[in-house]
Design a protein around this motif. Sequence first.
Motif, PDB file in Angstrom:
ATOM      1  N   VAL A  28      13.755  31.215 -10.831  1.00  0.00           N
ATOM      2  CA  VAL A  28      15.053  31.416 -11.481  1.00  0.00           C
ATOM      3  C   VAL A  28      15.872  32.505 -10.799  1.00  0.00           C
ATOM      4  O   VAL A  28      17.111  32.406 -10.726  1.00  0.00           O
ATOM      5  CB  VAL A  28      14.868  31.729 -12.992  1.00  0.00           C
ATOM      6  CG1 VAL A  28      14.213  33.080 -13.220  1.00  0.00           C
ATOM      7  CG2 VAL A  28      16.196  31.626 -13.739  1.00  0.00           C
ATOM      8  N   PHE A  29      15.234  33.527 -10.261  1.00  0.00           N
ATOM      9  CA  PHE A  29      15.962  34.596  -9.583  1.00  0.00           C
ATOM     10  C   PHE A  29      16.728  34.039  -8.380  1.00  0.00           C
ATOM     11  O   PHE A  29      17.903  34.367  -8.164  1.00  0.00           O
ATOM     12  CB  PHE A  29      14.998  35.689  -9.121  1.00  0.00           C
ATOM     13  CG  PHE A  29      14.403  36.491 -10.245  1.00  0.00           C
ATOM     14  CD1 PHE A  29      15.145  37.477 -10.876  1.00  0.00           C
ATOM     15  CD2 PHE A  29      13.103  36.271 -10.672  1.00  0.00           C
ATOM     16  CE1 PHE A  29      14.609  38.232 -11.912  1.00  0.00           C
ATOM     17  CE2 PHE A  29      12.548  37.017 -11.705  1.00  0.00           C
ATOM     18  CZ  PHE A  29      13.310  37.988 -12.330  1.00  0.00           C
ATOM     19  N   TYR A  30      16.061  33.204  -7.588  1.00  0.00           N
ATOM     20  CA  TYR A  30      16.662  32.661  -6.371  1.00  0.00           C
ATOM     21  C   TYR A  30      17.661  31.553  -6.690  1.00  0.00           C
ATOM     22  O   TYR A  30      18.673  31.402  -5.996  1.00  0.00           O
ATOM     23  CB  TYR A  30      15.562  32.145  -5.432  1.00  0.00           C
ATOM     24  CG  TYR A  30      14.496  33.186  -5.171  1.00  0.00           C
ATOM     25  CD1 TYR A  30      14.610  34.087  -4.122  1.00  0.00           C
ATOM     26  CD2 TYR A  30      13.385  33.286  -6.012  1.00  0.00           C
ATOM     27  CE1 TYR A  30      13.638  35.055  -3.897  1.00  0.00           C
ATOM     28  CE2 TYR A  30      12.410  34.260  -5.803  1.00  0.00           C
ATOM     29  CZ  TYR A  30      12.551  35.131  -4.751  1.00  0.00           C
ATOM     30  OH  TYR A  30      11.598  36.104  -4.548  1.00  0.00           O
ATOM     31  N   GLN A  31      17.374  30.786  -7.729  1.00  0.00           N
ATOM     32  CA  GLN A  31      18.294  29.720  -8.117  1.00  0.00           C
ATOM     33  C   GLN A  31      19.663  30.277  -8.477  1.00  0.00           C
ATOM     34  O   GLN A  31      20.693  29.729  -8.096  1.00  0.00           O
ATOM     35  CB  GLN A  31      17.707  28.931  -9.290  1.00  0.00           C
ATOM     36  CG  GLN A  31      16.517  28.062  -8.903  1.00  0.00           C
ATOM     37  CD  GLN A  31      15.869  27.393 -10.109  1.00  0.00           C
ATOM     38  OE1 GLN A  31      16.317  27.546 -11.241  1.00  0.00           O
ATOM     39  NE2 GLN A  31      14.801  26.641  -9.865  1.00  0.00           N
ATOM     40  N   ILE A  32      19.678  31.384  -9.211  1.00  0.00           N
ATOM     41  CA  ILE A  32      20.949  32.005  -9.593  1.00  0.00           C
ATOM     42  C   ILE A  32      21.637  32.618  -8.376  1.00  0.00           C
ATOM     43  O   ILE A  32      22.858  32.455  -8.182  1.00  0.00           O
ATOM     44  CB  ILE A  32      20.728  33.059 -10.696  1.00  0.00           C
ATOM     45  CG1 ILE A  32      20.307  32.365 -12.005  1.00  0.00           C
ATOM     46  CG2 ILE A  32      21.982  33.900 -10.914  1.00  0.00           C
ATOM     47  CD1 ILE A  32      19.918  33.317 -13.114  1.00  0.00           C
ATOM     48  N   MET A  33      20.870  33.297  -7.525  1.00  0.00           N
ATOM     49  CA  MET A  33      21.482  33.949  -6.351  1.00  0.00           C
ATOM     50  C   MET A  33      22.020  32.944  -5.340  1.00  0.00           C
ATOM     51  O   MET A  33      23.029  33.195  -4.687  1.00  0.00           O
ATOM     52  CB  MET A  33      20.471  34.888  -5.691  1.00  0.00           C
ATOM     53  CG  MET A  33      20.256  36.194  -6.460  1.00  0.00           C
ATOM     54  SD  MET A  33      19.258  37.399  -5.564  1.00  0.00           S
ATOM     55  CE  MET A  33      17.606  36.802  -5.931  1.00  0.00           C
ATOM     56  N   TYR A  34      21.348  31.794  -5.200  1.00  0.00           N
ATOM     57  CA  TYR A  34      21.792  30.798  -4.228  1.00  0.00           C
ATOM     58  C   TYR A  34      22.670  29.701  -4.854  1.00  0.00           C
ATOM     59  O   TYR A  34      23.465  29.073  -4.155  1.00  0.00           O
ATOM     60  CB  TYR A  34      20.579  30.125  -3.567  1.00  0.00           C
ATOM     61  CG  TYR A  34      19.839  30.994  -2.586  1.00  0.00           C
ATOM     62  CD1 TYR A  34      20.503  31.603  -1.523  1.00  0.00           C
ATOM     63  CD2 TYR A  34      18.470  31.207  -2.710  1.00  0.00           C
ATOM     64  CE1 TYR A  34      19.814  32.400  -0.607  1.00  0.00           C
ATOM     65  CE2 TYR A  34      17.775  32.000  -1.807  1.00  0.00           C
ATOM     66  CZ  TYR A  34      18.465  32.597  -0.758  1.00  0.00           C
ATOM     67  OH  TYR A  34      17.780  33.384   0.143  1.00  0.00           O
ATOM     68  N   GLY A  35      22.508  29.494  -6.170  1.00  0.00           N
ATOM     69  CA  GLY A  35      23.158  28.325  -6.771  1.00  0.00           C
ATOM     70  C   GLY A  35      24.429  28.584  -7.541  1.00  0.00           C
ATOM     71  O   GLY A  35      25.287  27.698  -7.654  1.00  0.00           O
ATOM     72  N   ALA A  36      24.595  29.773  -8.101  1.00  0.00           N
ATOM     73  CA  ALA A  36      25.784  30.062  -8.910  1.00  0.00           C
ATOM     74  C   ALA A  36      27.037  30.051  -8.033  1.00  0.00           C
ATOM     75  O   ALA A  36      26.973  30.296  -6.823  1.00  0.00           O
ATOM     76  CB  ALA A  36      25.638  31.417  -9.597  1.00  0.00           C
ATOM     77  N   ASP A  37      28.190  29.772  -8.654  1.00  0.00           N
ATOM     78  CA  ASP A  37      29.429  29.783  -7.873  1.00  0.00           C
ATOM     79  C   ASP A  37      29.813  31.223  -7.522  1.00  0.00           C
ATOM     80  O   ASP A  37      29.257  32.192  -8.061  1.00  0.00           O
ATOM     81  CB  ASP A  37      30.564  29.078  -8.619  1.00  0.00           C
ATOM     82  CG  ASP A  37      30.894  29.714  -9.969  1.00  0.00           C
ATOM     83  OD1 ASP A  37      30.916  30.955 -10.051  1.00  0.00           O
ATOM     84  OD2 ASP A  37      31.117  28.968 -10.942  1.00  0.00           O
TER      85      ASP A  37
END
Length: 607
Positions: free
Chosen positions: A218-227
Amino acid sequence: MSEGFKANPKELDGVSDLSELLYLDMPNVVHNLKYRYNEKKIYTGISSILIALNPYESLACYGKKEMEKYSSKPKHAKCEPHVYNVAEDAYRVLVKTGDNQSMVVCGESGAGKSESAKHLMRHLAYTTSKTGGSASAEERKNLEKKVLSILAANPILEAFGNAKTVLNNNSSRFGKFTKLLFSDSKGSSNIVGSAIETFLLEKSRVVFQTKGERNYHVFYQIMYGADKELKERLGVEKGPRAFYFTSQSGCDTVEGIPDKDRYDEFISSLTLAGFSDDDIDGIQRIVAGILHLSNVKFTIDEKDVCFVDGSTKGAMQKAAELLGVGPEAMEKTLTLRTLKIGGQMIQKPYNVETATINRDSMCKSLFSRMFDWVVATINNVMFVGNASQLKWIGILDVFGFECFAYNSFEQLCINLANERLQQFFNVHVIKSEQEEYEREAIYWEAVNVPDNQACLDLILKKTTGLLALLDSACNTPKATHETFTQILFKEYKKHVSVKQVRTLPGTKGRSKVRINGFTIAHYAKDVCYDAKEFLKKNVDSVHEDTMNLFSDTSLETSHTIMHQVEQSPDGKKKKGKARKKVLSVSGGFAKQLKQLMKALESTRPFF
């Protein structure tokens, strides 16, 4: 040179059912599995057991076409072994007998357990959606919506509970027992809800990962995926290397796990599972807040008073903003501890080391309580009245047996679960088969069933077992990991399953690493554990100062997760006083394991 063995005839190469082999010893079993694997046939069966080999690639044996083949198979038809076939058989037995079923997915780390569990769930969702009988269009629509909501739990729990390890790019760092709840109708049964129970989330991973591993997805998903706008609002636009908790291992990305795509799936799954926009925003703020807290460092002045280092005050202020608390209150909680002495409350400053430990404890508590709240929220949405009166099929996705170069408290708990499940397997498969042969007067050669009761007693025995001695040490003033192991070896000086170890295996000479360790003879292999952090990891308490900090927060999600009422998997509030005695980690896990085995033993299991 290995000893020779009597091979089966060539025409038996690649049989789908191992019971068809003339010689069923280990070399012949391995040969047959390898033969099928080379032909892209990863599933092989024997009795009620499905053996699955991880292909580490996408295969064409999944999807609606394959699910339909098994869902519509004639009664008593013999089909090619497949994970869908196991799910279909469990469902049909449930409908026919009305008895609860269970599917136990076990194996070593990286064997593909989580993927197998997801395929089992998908097939059950598919096959039950076909058996609506005289259901109206509206009822079918509601059923499909319910099924989608249940399946949405998978990417959510993977985001919070899975991570890259040295053995597995998508390793589950928690155990999960999912009960799919079914209606009780004649001739068919539809999914009406679910209840998820999780256990033993690896909280230490939030603050530390070894080289080549990652923190939770979840940490990486937010850092790489959020606009871009959201990243800037959360302060994570610089990526994983900008935060201590995601930069210490040197691993940012994982081959085959596109964090951007997984983020989109994560957010849509949260919506499907019933989380509000405010909930989703709160989750992302807490995750980002933990990242900023990881950058907070401490120093002391000339009077040995601890305070937040000036160079990291910006990180602390950003964390406070995201978590909805005042920066002054945050700094006070991070650097001062409230104690009650002689009926009076006083504040004592931490030193740099204890302040860092306190910071890490706050981060682990925030993450683990958020994980518990997410599971409870999913269960509340999926809850359908009195679950105890419904039929269910349980899917157990348990962490695999682990033996690393360095093993600690987490590995002991994980391996204990596998030890207990191995005993369950021995009793329900091997012994039950032999008993059936005896009843039917069939000639057979007795199989020596491995007995691991001595190992289980060593760990679980009341008052004198390893976990009981650990709890006793945690409750003894000034106890250390050395005093714990001294008592352990005094109690089990000549026990066949444990021996003392002073040097980390594999190290010698100048590189020799001294440890306060012990080796346990598990069913799978001997594992050496270092007891150094056992006492610290076994104490699962949140300091009152941290609880008070989040009592006065503008972020409702922060307050909710830190002060949530404990609930059981069926959505009911657990009875008891709000401030009851908190179980140790090992005590809580042993209790959960006992309840899990009780549930499994009440079912007809598939492996």
